[in-house]
Design a protein around this motif. Structure first.
Motif, PDB file in Angstrom:
ATOM      1  N   PHE A   1      47.401  46.356  40.200  1.00  0.00           N
ATOM      2  CA  PHE A   1      46.427  45.310  40.473  1.00  0.00           C
ATOM      3  C   PHE A   1      47.149  44.279  41.319  1.00  0.00           C
ATOM      4  O   PHE A   1      48.080  43.619  40.861  1.00  0.00           O
ATOM      5  CB  PHE A   1      45.940  44.699  39.150  1.00  0.00           C
TER       6      PHE A   1
ATOM      7  N   ASP B   1      46.754  43.947  34.001  1.00  0.00           N
ATOM      8  CA  ASP B   1      45.827  44.820  34.708  1.00  0.00           C
ATOM      9  C   ASP B   1      46.616  45.905  35.439  1.00  0.00           C
ATOM     10  O   ASP B   1      47.834  45.922  35.438  1.00  0.00           O
ATOM     11  CB  ASP B   1      44.990  44.010  35.700  1.00  0.00           C
TER      12      ASP B   1
ATOM     13  N   PHE C   1      31.823  40.700  46.678  1.00  0.00           N
ATOM     14  CA  PHE C   1      33.169  40.130  46.747  1.00  0.00           C
ATOM     15  C   PHE C   1      33.224  38.891  45.873  1.00  0.00           C
ATOM     16  O   PHE C   1      32.375  38.013  45.943  1.00  0.00           O
ATOM     17  CB  PHE C   1      33.523  39.760  48.188  1.00  0.00           C
TER      18      PHE C   1
ATOM     19  N   ILE D   1      31.804  50.099  43.856  1.00  0.00           N
ATOM     20  CA  ILE D   1      32.785  50.196  44.933  1.00  0.00           C
ATOM     21  C   ILE D   1      32.138  50.915  46.113  1.00  0.00           C
ATOM     22  O   ILE D   1      31.603  52.017  45.957  1.00  0.00           O
ATOM     23  CB  ILE D   1      34.034  50.967  44.488  1.00  0.00           C
TER      24      ILE D   1
ATOM     25  N   HIS E   1      42.581  43.208  43.776  1.00  0.00           N
ATOM     26  CA  HIS E   1      41.904  44.465  43.478  1.00  0.00           C
ATOM     27  C   HIS E   1      42.939  45.479  43.005  1.00  0.00           C
ATOM     28  O   HIS E   1      44.134  45.351  43.264  1.00  0.00           O
ATOM     29  CB  HIS E   1      41.197  45.027  44.718  1.00  0.00           C
ATOM     30  N   THR E   2      42.459  46.498  42.339  1.00  0.00           N
ATOM     31  CA  THR E   2      43.299  47.631  41.963  1.00  0.00           C
ATOM     32  C   THR E   2      43.396  48.594  43.145  1.00  0.00           C
ATOM     33  O   THR E   2      42.390  48.919  43.782  1.00  0.00           O
ATOM     34  CB  THR E   2      42.717  48.367  40.756  1.00  0.00           C
TER      35      THR E   2
ATOM     36  N   PHE F   1      40.603  43.725  51.313  1.00  0.00           N
ATOM     37  CA  PHE F   1      41.021  42.442  50.764  1.00  0.00           C
ATOM     38  C   PHE F   1      40.641  41.328  51.731  1.00  0.00           C
ATOM     39  O   PHE F   1      40.705  41.497  52.950  1.00  0.00           O
ATOM     40  CB  PHE F   1      42.537  42.399  50.562  1.00  0.00           C
TER      41      PHE F   1
ATOM     42  N   ASP G   1      42.498  36.714  46.326  1.00  0.00           N
ATOM     43  CA  ASP G   1      41.703  37.925  46.158  1.00  0.00           C
ATOM     44  C   ASP G   1      42.585  38.975  45.503  1.00  0.00           C
ATOM     45  O   ASP G   1      43.784  39.046  45.788  1.00  0.00           O
ATOM     46  CB  ASP G   1      41.185  38.410  47.516  1.00  0.00           C
TER      47      ASP G   1
ATOM     48  N   CYS H   1      37.841  51.189  50.671  1.00  0.00           N
ATOM     49  CA  CYS H   1      36.878  50.849  49.634  1.00  0.00           C
ATOM     50  C   CYS H   1      36.954  49.356  49.364  1.00  0.00           C
ATOM     51  O   CYS H   1      38.012  48.757  49.482  1.00  0.00           O
ATOM     52  CB  CYS H   1      37.169  51.597  48.335  1.00  0.00           C
ATOM     53  N   PHE H   2      35.815  48.750  49.009  1.00  0.00           N
ATOM     54  CA  PHE H   2      35.853  47.351  48.637  1.00  0.00           C
ATOM     55  C   PHE H   2      34.826  47.091  47.540  1.00  0.00           C
ATOM     56  O   PHE H   2      33.858  47.828  47.365  1.00  0.00           O
ATOM     57  CB  PHE H   2      35.610  46.428  49.841  1.00  0.00           C
ATOM     58  N   ALA H   3      35.102  46.010  46.793  1.00  0.00           N
ATOM     59  CA  ALA H   3      34.241  45.668  45.674  1.00  0.00           C
ATOM     60  C   ALA H   3      32.985  44.960  46.166  1.00  0.00           C
ATOM     61  O   ALA H   3      33.030  44.150  47.080  1.00  0.00           O
ATOM     62  CB  ALA H   3      34.989  44.769  44.704  1.00  0.00           C
TER      63      ALA H   3
ATOM     64  N   VAL I   1      41.738  49.663  50.160  1.00  0.00           N
ATOM     65  CA  VAL I   1      40.776  48.735  49.565  1.00  0.00           C
ATOM     66  C   VAL I   1      40.710  47.491  50.444  1.00  0.00           C
ATOM     67  O   VAL I   1      41.732  47.008  50.931  1.00  0.00           O
ATOM     68  CB  VAL I   1      41.193  48.365  48.129  1.00  0.00           C
TER      69      VAL I   1
END
Length: 304
Positions: A199, A38, A287, A3, A212-213, A223, A210, A282-284, A221
């Protein structure tokens, strides 16, 4: 998956980023300890959740027309997905259930005692159906310990997914300029601490989504909200009112078994929303786009 986090500049420095553009939610998982879901779910550190006696379990399945003044009370804890906000009852024939606190906090449902202020969640998306995953619960509806009364867990979706974001509130009430979607009203003991997260899945474009948690009160986060835009979304709780509930909760052992009044309560509305410039997001990385049909919920005739 790593992350990455960074501060959002006053003007977006990365091409394709936009602030406060509409987005389209698909479903919300607040799985907690439930298998097959989730998301962290929600916990309260004291006293459980309030669901009015006669309002069902706090987990609704059906269309907007299934809401009524008999099964939808103002301070019930419940899951939902709605772009406008919570159901409001403003019928002069039922002054004990007329949603004064809700109408006062949001301020844009319509004039007092008018039909415009009498709102059902989901009515802005005709033909939609609210659906909840098996085992979804708020507190312990049976009062027998088979569900943790300090937990709100499960999955929720609107089918077909025609929900669009509206405008989230300000902390002091009224509407902000930030797009958001209302996902839950959770009423807890006054002064207690609510924690957790979800989630959250949204539609990016046809056949692509898309998800995310995002944690309650935590960092935003990133998206992918459209093929060309990314937005920072956060999960926020807004204190609508503090009220003395002299009725028992149908979601706690003391309420179900002993009919103990719930007492002083804080009423929180939870919104997934865009965040202002300057927030930490924050981002994963990398992606990964998720398929649209991640889960479809099937559920019986449960109402609240």
């Amino acid at each position: 998956m790593k992350i990455a986090c960074f501060a959002v500049a006053g003007s977006w420095a990365v091409a394709g980023f936009a602030l406060a553009a509409p987005f389209q939610p698909l479903n919300v998982d607040a799985g907690g300890d439930l298998l097959g879901y989730d998301g962290p779910g929600f916990r309260v550190d004291n006293g459980g959740f309030f669901v009015a006696d006669g309002a069902g379990t706090g987990v609704f399945v059906g269309n907007a027309a299934a809401f009524s003044a008999l099964n939808e009370f103002e301070f019930d804890s419940h899951f939902t997905i709605d772009q406008h906000g919570p159901t409001a009852r403003n019928r002069t024939t039922n002054p004990a259930n007329n949603s004064i606190a809700t109408l006062s906090f949001y301020g844009d449902y319509g004039p007092a005692s008018g039909l415009a202020a009498d709102y059902n969640e989901g009515e802005l998306i005709p033909g939609s159906f609210h659906d909840a995953g098996p085992g979804s619960h708020i507190g312990d509806p049976d009062g027998n310990g088979d569900q943790p009364e300090n937990a709100a867990e499960g999955g929720y979706a609107v089918i077909p997914p025609f929900v669009q974001s509206g405008f989230a509130p300000n902390q002091s009430g009224g509407r902000s300029a930030f797009d958001g979607v209302f996902i839950a009203r959770l009423t807890i003991k006054a002064g207690s601490t609510l924690s957790g997260g979800v989630f959250f899945a949204l539609l990016t474009e046809p056949a692509n989504s898309d998800a995310h948690t995002i944690l309650l009160g935590g960092p935003a986060v990133m998206f992918q909200t459209s093929p060309t835009e990314q937005q920072a979304l956060a999960l926020r709780a807004y204190l609508v009112t503090t009220v003395d509930l002299q009725t028992p909760s149908a979601a706690t052992a003391s309420g179900v078994n002993d009919e103990t009044p719930f007492g002083m309560a804080d009423v929180y509305d939870l919104w997934v929303q865009t965040v202002p410039a300057g927030a930490t997001v924050c981002f994963a990385v990398p992606f990964i786009a998720m398929g649209l049909a991640r889960r479809r919920f099937g559920r019986g005739n449960e109402t609240r």
